[in-house]
Design a protein around this motif. Structure first.
Motif, short mmCIF file in Angstrom:
data_model
loop_
_atom_site.label_atom_id
_atom_site.label_comp_id
_atom_site.label_asym_id
_atom_site.label_seq_id
_atom_site.Cartn_x
_atom_site.Cartn_y
_atom_site.Cartn_z
N CYS A 120 -7.58 -2.23 3.13
CA CYS A 120 -6.88 -1.14 2.44
C CYS A 120 -6.19 -1.63 1.17
O CYS A 120 -6.23 -0.96 0.13
CB CYS A 120 -5.86 -0.50 3.37
N TYR A 121 -5.59 -2.79 1.25
CA TYR A 121 -4.88 -3.32 0.08
C TYR A 121 -5.84 -3.64 -1.05
O TYR A 121 -5.58 -3.32 -2.22
CB TYR A 121 -4.10 -4.58 0.47
N ILE A 160 -2.36 5.60 4.72
CA ILE A 160 -2.82 4.46 3.92
C ILE A 160 -4.34 4.40 3.94
O ILE A 160 -4.99 4.17 2.90
CB ILE A 160 -2.22 3.15 4.47
N ALA A 214 -6.95 4.87 0.70
CA ALA A 214 -7.91 3.81 0.37
C ALA A 214 -9.36 4.28 0.48
O ALA A 214 -10.17 4.04 -0.43
CB ALA A 214 -7.68 2.61 1.29
N ILE A 220 -6.94 -0.13 -2.48
CA ILE A 220 -5.91 0.63 -3.17
C ILE A 220 -5.47 -0.04 -4.46
O ILE A 220 -5.28 0.62 -5.49
CB ILE A 220 -4.70 0.84 -2.24
N ASP A 221 -5.34 -1.33 -4.44
CA ASP A 221 -4.84 -2.04 -5.62
C ASP A 221 -5.94 -2.73 -6.42
O ASP A 221 -5.70 -3.70 -7.11
CB ASP A 221 -3.81 -3.10 -5.19
N CYS A 225 0.83 -1.21 0.00
CA CYS A 225 0.00 0.00 0.00
C CYS A 225 0.86 1.25 0.00
O CYS A 225 0.56 2.24 -0.69
CB CYS A 225 -0.92 0.00 1.23
#
Length: 405
Positions: A359-360, A82, A86, A363-364, A69
């Motif tokens: 969050c990951y 982070i 997100a 975000i991705d 992240c």
């Protein structure tokens, strides 16, 4: 209106070396959990030791997710950054609440620990404050607060690394002292233990989760490095070393005292033995070396809200207020083990397992992920939710039951 993340300057490495970052990371992970880890094993039985390794693997992986992240934006400096990247400001607010509350309660636990062990080492002591008398444990909590206060005024993580070396060595010495008590001082390793106790599993996993609650500090440590690309190796070193230390202490304590283990293994040790006194003294040193690293993210966040954020006196005032407030809470909270279990199940699981996954994924989401990776992350989220709900309910129930006694 621009967000805090958009206003943040580009983060450049502060020059902390790989070795110093490892010591800071180990110091954050190897906290007061090392004292409660034998009690955690006694609650769940020998087979519950497998959950220690499982929690370690999950938290190591979610630590890597936080690193990914951070790679998504050079503006990210902290864990709340982070969350903002997100989910916007709401994401930042949620992470701040959970993260800082977790770190705050860990700092409180440090002071409770100091009071309990000093009271065991010097029983029946009283302190005079003006015309008032203060009991031994309460007086020792206040004394520990005064001792730890100057360490919190250090703002450089490079400087804190020297304290971290002492903290890591203290954890190793503690394990060796407990081994000495069992092997040489006559306690032995004949403690009766059970293979598995399902009713104690929620408490066991909650305490295990507490042992790996360093995620709030990871982004700060990463950004302090001279070479951020080395941080994934730092995580691996930290989790392998801390897990070996935790596993050794858990097995030793359970073999020695079995079902009679108290919430802190030092409270079981025979006080007249020199090895026990060394273990308790080492226990007293350990939180003092870790306190400053743990509260650093809280202090930094508060300082950034002040107009004179670069003022040294303001920084010292903020950190002094934090120390004073944790001392007050430490004097009020009555239960060390159950508060730790609550912190682990409700806060540590959220900060160290659930939030990194959410969050990951957010975000991705534009990047292609394999179905296996998505399945693994969803599985981690489901496990985290189950552990969090069951562990929180169990710890709160135990706290309420003890309050009624």
């Amino acid at each position: 209106m621009e967000t805090q993340l958009e206003r943040a300057p580009l983060s450049h490495g502060k020059g902390t070396t790989f070795l110093r970052t490892c010591f800071n990371g180990l110091n954050a992970l190897s906290g007061v959990g090392i004292l409660s880890i034998p009690f955690a094993l006694s609650q769940g039985g020998w087979l519950s030791l497998t959950f220690l390794f499982l929690v370690a693997i999950l938290c190591w992986y979610t630590g890597l997710l936080l690193l990914r992240c951070m790679d998504a934006s050079p503006l990210i400096k902290t864990y709340p950054d982070i969350g903002e990247l997100a989910f916007g400001r709401k994401g930042r607010a949620v992470i701040c609440v959970f993260m800082y509350l977790e770190l705050y309660l860990v700092a409180v636990e440090f002071l409770i620990l100091e009071g309990d062990n000093l009271d065991k080492l010097f029983p029946n002591q009283e302190f005079k404050l003006g015309h008032s008398k203060i009991g031994g444990r309460q007086g020792f909590v206040l004394l520990a607060s005064l001792v730890v206060l100057p360490t919190t005024w250090l703002r450089s993580l490079g400087a804190l690394a020297y304290l971290s070396v002492g903290g890591v060595l203290a954890s190793i010495i503690l394990v060796l002292c407990v081994l000495w008590v069992g092997a040489v001082d006559g306690v032995g390793f004949d403690g009766e233990g059970t293979l598995l106790n399902w009713s104690g599993i929620p408490t066991t996993i909650s305490l295990f989760a507490f042992c790996y609650c360093g995620h709030a500090v990871f982004p700060t440590l990463c950004n302090s490095m001279k070479d951020r690309s080395q941080f994934s190796k730092v995580l691996l070193v930290c989790f392998l070393t801390s897990t070996a230390t935790y596993g050794s202490m858990a097995a030793l304590g359970y073999l020695m005292y079995g079902e009679h283990l108290k919430s802190q293994v030092t409270l079981n040790l025979p006080i007249r033995k020199m090895s026990s006194k060394i273990a308790i003294c080492t226990t007293l040193i350990n939180p003092l070396t870790k306190y400053a690293v743990i509260i650093n993210p809280i202090a930094t966040a508060l300082e950034e809200t002040c107009p004179l954020r670069d003022s040294r006196p303001i920084s010292m005032l903020v950190r002094t207020v934090i120390v004073v407030s944790t001392a007050i809470v430490a004097l009020v909270i009555p239960f060390f083990g159950y508060v730790m279990a609550f912190t682990g199940s409700f806060l540590s699981v959220t900060v160290s397992i659930l939030l990194p996954c959410f969050c990951y994924l957010k975000i991705d989401r534009g990047l292609k992920k394999s179905r296996i990776e998505i399945g693994v992350i969803v599985g981690i989220i489901l496990v985290g939710l189950f552990v969090g709900v069951v562990g929180t309910y169990s710890s709160l129930k135990q706290i309420m039951e003890n309050l009624r006694k």
